[in-house]
Design a protein around this motif. Structure first.
Motif, PDB file in Angstrom:
ATOM      1  N   GLU A 186       0.866  -1.191   0.000  1.00  0.00           N
ATOM      2  CA  GLU A 186       0.000   0.000   0.000  1.00  0.00           C
ATOM      3  C   GLU A 186       0.895   1.231   0.000  1.00  0.00           C
ATOM      4  OE1 GLU A 186      -2.979   0.737   2.995  1.00  0.00           O
ATOM      5  OE2 GLU A 186      -3.618  -1.350   2.979  1.00  0.00           O
TER       6      GLU A 186
ATOM      7  N   PRO B 193       1.054   6.535   3.954  1.00  0.00           N
ATOM      8  CA  PRO B 193       0.068   7.616   4.123  1.00  0.00           C
ATOM      9  C   PRO B 193       0.674   9.014   3.925  1.00  0.00           C
ATOM     10  CG  PRO B 193      -0.127   6.027   5.895  1.00  0.00           C
ATOM     11  CD  PRO B 193       1.088   5.638   5.108  1.00  0.00           C
TER      12      PRO B 193
ATOM     13  N   SER C 265       3.083   6.919  10.767  1.00  0.00           N
ATOM     14  CA  SER C 265       1.940   7.353   9.966  1.00  0.00           C
ATOM     15  C   SER C 265       0.944   6.218   9.742  1.00  0.00           C
ATOM     16  CB  SER C 265       2.439   7.868   8.611  1.00  0.00           C
ATOM     17  OG  SER C 265       2.939   6.791   7.829  1.00  0.00           O
ATOM     18  N   GLN C 266       1.353   4.987  10.024  1.00  0.00           N
ATOM     19  CA  GLN C 266       0.475   3.847   9.720  1.00  0.00           C
ATOM     20  C   GLN C 266      -0.288   3.326  10.927  1.00  0.00           C
ATOM     21  OE1 GLN C 266       2.645   0.965   7.095  1.00  0.00           O
ATOM     22  NE2 GLN C 266       4.079   2.664   6.906  1.00  0.00           N
TER      23      GLN C 266
ATOM     24  N   GLU D  16      -2.572   4.762  12.547  1.00  0.00           N
ATOM     25  CA  GLU D  16      -4.011   5.015  12.410  1.00  0.00           C
ATOM     26  C   GLU D  16      -4.643   4.235  11.248  1.00  0.00           C
ATOM     27  OE1 GLU D  16      -3.911   9.489  10.595  1.00  0.00           O
ATOM     28  OE2 GLU D  16      -3.314   9.165  12.676  1.00  0.00           O
ATOM     29  N   GLU D  17      -3.818   3.593  10.437  1.00  0.00           N
ATOM     30  CA  GLU D  17      -4.354   2.729   9.375  1.00  0.00           C
ATOM     31  C   GLU D  17      -4.653   1.318   9.899  1.00  0.00           C
ATOM     32  OE1 GLU D  17      -4.683   3.972   6.180  1.00  0.00           O
ATOM     33  OE2 GLU D  17      -3.984   5.859   7.055  1.00  0.00           O
TER      34      GLU D  17
ATOM     35  N   ARG E 218      -8.276  -0.308  10.137  1.00  0.00           N
ATOM     36  CA  ARG E 218      -8.849  -0.670   8.825  1.00  0.00           C
ATOM     37  C   ARG E 218      -8.141  -1.891   8.238  1.00  0.00           C
ATOM     38  NH1 ARG E 218      -6.618  -0.081   4.098  1.00  0.00           N
ATOM     39  NH2 ARG E 218      -5.131   1.482   4.806  1.00  0.00           N
ATOM     40  N   ARG E 219      -6.796  -1.891   8.308  1.00  0.00           N
ATOM     41  CA  ARG E 219      -6.067  -3.019   7.717  1.00  0.00           C
ATOM     42  C   ARG E 219      -6.446  -4.333   8.396  1.00  0.00           C
ATOM     43  NH1 ARG E 219       0.001  -0.344   6.882  1.00  0.00           N
ATOM     44  NH2 ARG E 219      -0.686   1.240   5.389  1.00  0.00           N
TER      45      ARG E 219
ATOM     46  N   ARG F 288      -5.650  -4.693   1.057  1.00  0.00           N
ATOM     47  CA  ARG F 288      -6.170  -3.766   0.050  1.00  0.00           C
ATOM     48  C   ARG F 288      -6.969  -4.458  -1.057  1.00  0.00           C
ATOM     49  NH1 ARG F 288      -3.008  -5.094  -4.095  1.00  0.00           N
ATOM     50  NH2 ARG F 288      -0.986  -5.949  -3.496  1.00  0.00           N
TER      51      ARG F 288
END
Ligand SMILES: *Cc1c(COP(=O)(O)O)cnc(C)c1O
Length: 404
Positions: free
Chosen positions: A11, A14, A254-255, A257-258, A261-262, A369
């Motif tokens: 991915e 971000p 940065s990831q 907060e991802e 979802r992941r 993804r």
């Protein structure tokens, strides 16, 4: 239907990382201890510790570094035996050897989880620490493992490299043992290219790990934790220099907060493909344990009713020809997850259960993804590949077996 996508594509990083990276490029402050405090590496540690709900985190150069430092922080002596599952990545026995210890391999069953009877027997062999590698994010029975180790006073380290986001009885994997280790290598849930994290609730463990990771000359003051313990350990321990640099830290942070979802998408994708594969008579995805809520970014399944190694290899080739790279752990040459290739760990007994599993267990990446269409194309390719191999075999066997 679309043809299968490239399962190795990552991915994008971000956009939120860009500002911090720009600032680092301008200042050149890539070394975590250049600034007095609040380096990107320190910010990542704070954010990761908060995310995991633990007081202490140390950012390092890889999960292998974290595993090595974990064993050193426990104070293990040269030659001490460390029990590890026989199904894991070569980096795990390597970290044990690097720490001067001796790996003792424990049998793993067809569901990729530690064989508890064998585990209990191994604990009787003067084991000084247990390193539970949650291989491919499959969680062994941690209730049983922790109880057996606690009764004997044996510390447990969790290799959670591939388990970021997995829950066990609602608790985060990596927080159950004395120390938890994570990877930010590109094929893991957070991708910094390379990188790792060590977490613990134990002030002496974190102080020892901070010093040994390379916090020389009071650089530990730039970690806002356990200064008294660091002052004590300063100069008493070697410096192995396994720090994380600021660029990797900015990319990793940065990831965080991802992650939700992941994890959610990865689990949904996995469970969707698992249902499709389980409808084939030739493919079987083992169930998770009831205590476990998984966070997969790949899928593992066993070939069932395959008569010999040649058929298994034919399946691997048929899937590859349909655009889905499959590895059967025990079949590909020099595979780093097949214990018989770890010639650097010294003599071990044979491990027939783990060996049998590795000869039929298939591994396919399934990144979070992927779209529904792409998941369908992956599952169809696998199911058709298995059917093609088995049908060819049936036809070759002649008319008498055709009706079977
Ligand atoms: C990736 C991985 C490792 C090694 O992590 P690095 O950060 O590459 O050192 C160790 N154990 C498991 C289970 C892994 O998946």
């Amino acid at each position: 239907m679309a043809s299968p996508p490239n399962l190795y594509d990552a991915e994008p990083i971000p956009d939120s990382a860009r500002e911090e990276i720009e600032a680092l490029l301008s200042s050149g402050d890539l070394f975590r201890y250049r600034a007095d405090a609040d380096s990107p590496a320190a910010a990542l540690e704070r954010a990761f510790a908060a995310h995991m709900g633990v007081p202490f985190a140390l950012a390092v150069s890889s999960c292998s570094s974290a595993l090595f430092l974990a064993l050193k922080a426990l104070g293990l002596e040269p030659g001490d035996k460390v029990a590890i599952p026989a199904f894991t990545f070569a980096a795990v026995p390597s970290a044990v050897v690097h720490a001067g210890c001796r790996p003792l391999l424990v049998e793993v069953g067809a569901n990729y989880r530690i064989d508890l009877a064998d585990f209990e027997a191994c604990l009787e062999e003067d084991v000084k620490a247990v390193l539970i590698s949650h291989m491919r994010g499959h969680t062994s029975d941690m209730d049983a493992i922790l109880a057996l180790c606690e009764a004997r006073g044996i510390p447990v380290v969790e290799d959670a490299a591939h388990s970021l986001g997995t829950l066990w009885n609602g608790r985060k994997i990596g927080t159950l043992g004395r120390i938890g280790c994570f990877s930010f290598q590109s094929f893991k849930m957070m991708n910094a290219g390379e990188g790792g994290m060590l977490i613990t609730q134990d002030p002496d463990i974190i102080a020892r790990a901070v010093i040994m990771s390379g916090a020389y000359e009071h650089n530990w003051l730039k970690h806002a934790i356990v200064h008294e313990r660091c002052r004590f350990w300063q100069n008493r321990l070697p410096l192995y220099n396994m720090r994380m640099n600021n660029l990797s830290a900015a990319v990793a942070r940065s990831q965080i907060e991802e992650l939700a979802r992941r994890v959610r998408d990865g689990r949904a994708n996995h469970d969707y493909v698992a249902r499709l594969l389980n409808a084939s008579p030739w493919l079987a995805v083992p169930d998770p344990l009831p205590q476990e809520e998984r966070a997969p970014d790949s899928i593992q399944f066993n070939l069932e009713g395959f008569d010999g190694d040649a058929e298994a290899v034919a399946f691997q080739q048929a899937a590859n020809a349909r655009g889905v790279p499959v590895q059967i752990f025990g079949m590909s040459e020099d595979n780093a997850r097949a214990f018989w290739n770890w010639q650097f760990i010294g003599e071990q007994r044979d491990l027939p259960k783990t060996r049998a599993m590795l000869m039929r267990a298939c591994d396919v990446r399934l990144p979070a993804r992927l779209t529904q269409d792409e998941l369908d194309s992956v599952a169809t390719a696998l199911i058709e590949a298995a059917a093609a191999v088995k049908d060819a075999r049936r036809n070759a066997a002649g008319p008498y077996s055709a009706s079977a």
